[in-house]
Design an enzyme around this catalytic site. Structure first.
Site, PDB file in Angstrom:
ATOM      1  CG  PHE A 145     -11.608 -59.884  13.872  1.00  0.00           C
ATOM      2  CD1 PHE A 145     -12.006 -59.983  12.666  1.00  0.00           C
ATOM      3  CD2 PHE A 145     -12.439 -59.600  14.742  1.00  0.00           C
ATOM      4  CE1 PHE A 145     -13.145 -59.467  12.056  1.00  0.00           C
ATOM      5  CE2 PHE A 145     -13.470 -58.881  14.247  1.00  0.00           C
ATOM      6  CZ  PHE A 145     -14.008 -58.844  12.941  1.00  0.00           C
ATOM      7  CG  ASP A 230      -9.193 -56.080  20.042  1.00  0.00           C
ATOM      8  OD1 ASP A 230      -9.856 -56.132  20.934  1.00  0.00           O
ATOM      9  OD2 ASP A 230      -9.174 -56.034  18.621  1.00  0.00           O
ATOM     10  CE  LYS A 264     -17.260 -58.944  19.461  1.00  0.00           C
ATOM     11  NZ  LYS A 264     -16.316 -59.036  18.571  1.00  0.00           N
TER      12      LYS A 264
HETATM   13  C1  LIG Z   1     -15.576 -58.231  17.731  1.00  0.00           C
HETATM   14  C2  LIG Z   1     -13.929 -57.757  17.755  1.00  0.00           C
HETATM   15  C3  LIG Z   1     -13.569 -56.391  17.222  1.00  0.00           C
HETATM   16  C4  LIG Z   1     -14.886 -55.805  16.756  1.00  0.00           C
HETATM   17  O1  LIG Z   1     -15.706 -55.200  17.246  1.00  0.00           O
HETATM   18  P1  LIG Z   1     -17.194 -54.639  16.434  1.00  0.00           P
HETATM   19  O2  LIG Z   1     -18.139 -54.153  17.818  1.00  0.00           O
HETATM   20  O3  LIG Z   1     -17.928 -55.806  15.768  1.00  0.00           O
HETATM   21  O4  LIG Z   1     -16.783 -53.393  15.789  1.00  0.00           O
HETATM   22  C5  LIG Z   1     -12.490 -56.111  17.273  1.00  0.00           C
HETATM   23  N1  LIG Z   1     -11.721 -57.037  18.076  1.00  0.00           N
HETATM   24  C6  LIG Z   1     -11.888 -58.116  18.329  1.00  0.00           C
HETATM   25  C7  LIG Z   1     -10.806 -58.977  19.122  1.00  0.00           C
HETATM   26  C8  LIG Z   1     -13.187 -58.652  18.534  1.00  0.00           C
HETATM   27  O5  LIG Z   1     -13.511 -59.844  18.720  1.00  0.00           O
END
Ligand SMILES: *Cc1c(COP(=O)(O)O)cnc(C)c1O
Length: 408
Positions: A145, A230, A264
């Protein structure tokens, strides 16, 4: 506010009527938050165990972050990058210091930061590695994701994330998560990057084999492939370390990637701020005009993010995540439940996988709400538990008691 069920229903109906239906929220309406707790329109209190997908690691309305927001709102909020502002530099220096990286590029949402990292890697591949233009390949993991843009869903393996949204962006190859040999086999002379979550959050807190990320960094370095981790959800203390990759670092064999993608909790749930931090070798490929964002690096977001990083480090939230994570893990191991298939946990991040015979995880989450715990299911079978990194013994014990009563 007086408990008023008809008000709650009106609010839910209004959102249903006027909002596009791209979410299926649990049926509570939150109107206030403080620290690890949130309150709904009926006056009921919940321990927040989602924390906005780990954006609120520092707890709701952390006083220092809110103060930074208010102070900066009284000075200047947006300049655009056409001019310098006095808040971006201090934020980026702090971010690079904390992450031991050379440069940062600020954006707003997580997905934008992922796109930024992919653009950097593709340009680096062409300019520095000599991959022919338009032929660079990026390897990604199954069940990933990374966000919701068209390019990002182009390499998702979730059918629903892609359904109807094509045509897709080419240039991505999917391998199984945590499989070093598959990565080795997938690398070609045209591979520019490997993009991976150190722990897969949305997939249900999936932890790779021990030492995997260190091996990835080594293998990619040998093949001149940019490593992009990520850590939008796993980073900034969630797993009991600053960054989840540190769990796989060994003496003389660091698992630090070339690019780290953050979002986040970078701004403690107060204002959208994301960033790519990494080596000057890769981020240095950007020249003025190559890439940008109107709000990226704005003074309001920079002030908030600097305060959010400060709170995380100064108040030892990462250490607390490790300590309370241990307490949570001990408690979870003691649960004897006919419904649990597996428990996966790192720091204050747990995935409780429900046996298929016991049905999906959502009804368990609804029962947890009645017990004062707000948690959200992920990928149908998993209850994800991610409380604020500020919780103490009392909150963890409260959570364990609620889980015990719902699962046994
Ligand atoms: C939430 C998330 C995203 C995307 O972030 P947004 O601010 O919702 O665009 C990308 N990678 C990971 C691992 C995430 O948890």
């Amino acid at each position: 506010m007086e408990a008023d069920p008809s008000r709650t229903k009106r609010i839910i109906d209004q959102a249903e009527k006027w909002g596009a239906h791209n979410y299926h929220p649990l049926p509570i309406v939150l109107e206030r938050g403080e620290g690890a707790w949130v309150w709904d329109t009926e006056g009921r209190k919940y321990l927040d165990c989602l924390c906005a997908y780990s954006a609120v690691n520092q707890g709701h309305r952390h006083p220092k972050i809110i103060q930074a927001l208010k102070d900066q709102a009284d000075r200047i909020t947006l300049t655009s990058r056409a001019f310098q502002n006095d808040r971006m530099g201090p934020f980026l220096e702090k971010l690079c210091t904390i992450s031991e990286m050379e440069m940062a590029l600020p954006m707003n949402s997580g997905a934008e930061a992922v796109e930024t990292a992919l653009k950097a890697a593709r340009k680096w591949g062409h300019q520095k590695k000599g991959v022919p233009e338009n032929e660079g390949e990026v390897i990604v993991a199954a069940e990933n994701f990374h966000g919701r843009t068209i390019s990002i869903v182009s390499f998702s393996t979730e059918t629903q994330y892609r359904d109807g949204f094509g045509p897709f962006t080419p240039g991505f190859r999917v391998i199984p998560f945590g499989d070093l040999e598959a990565l080795r086999a997938a690398i070609t002379p045209k591979t520019v990057a490997f993009l991976v979550e150190p722990i897969q959050g949305e997939a249900g807190i999936i932890i790779p084999p021990e030492g995997f990320l260190g091996d990835v960094v080594k293998l990619c370095r040998e093949n001149r492939v940019v490593t992009i981790f990520d850590e939008i959800q796993s980073g900034l203390g969630r797993t009991g370390k600053r960054f989840a990759y540190e769990h796989d670092s060994r003496p003389g064999k660091s698992a630090k990637p070339d690019l780290l993608v953050l979002g986040k909790a970078l701004s403690g749930g107060v204002y959208p701020v994301s960033a790519v931090v990494g080596s000057a070798e890769v981020l240095g490929v950007f020249r003025p005009g190559d890439h940008g964002s109107t709000y990226g690096g704005n003074p309001l977001g920079s002030a908030v993010a600097e305060a959010a990083l400060g709170a995380l480090i100064d108040e030892r939230m990462v250490e607390n995540s490790a300590t309370q994570g241990e307490r949570l893990a001990r408690g979870l191991r003691k649960l004897t439940s006919p419904h649990i298939r597996e428990i996966r946990i790192r720091g204050l991040w747990a995935g409780i996988e429900i046996r298929p015979e016991s049905g999906p995880a959502r009804p368990f989450c609804l029962k947890l709400l009645e017990r004062g715990v707000a948690a959200k299911d992920t990928r149908t079978q998993v209850i994800r538990i991610a409380p604020a990194l500020t919780v103490g013994d009392t909150e963890v014990d409260f959570l364990l008691e609620a889980l015990g009563s719902v699962l046994t």
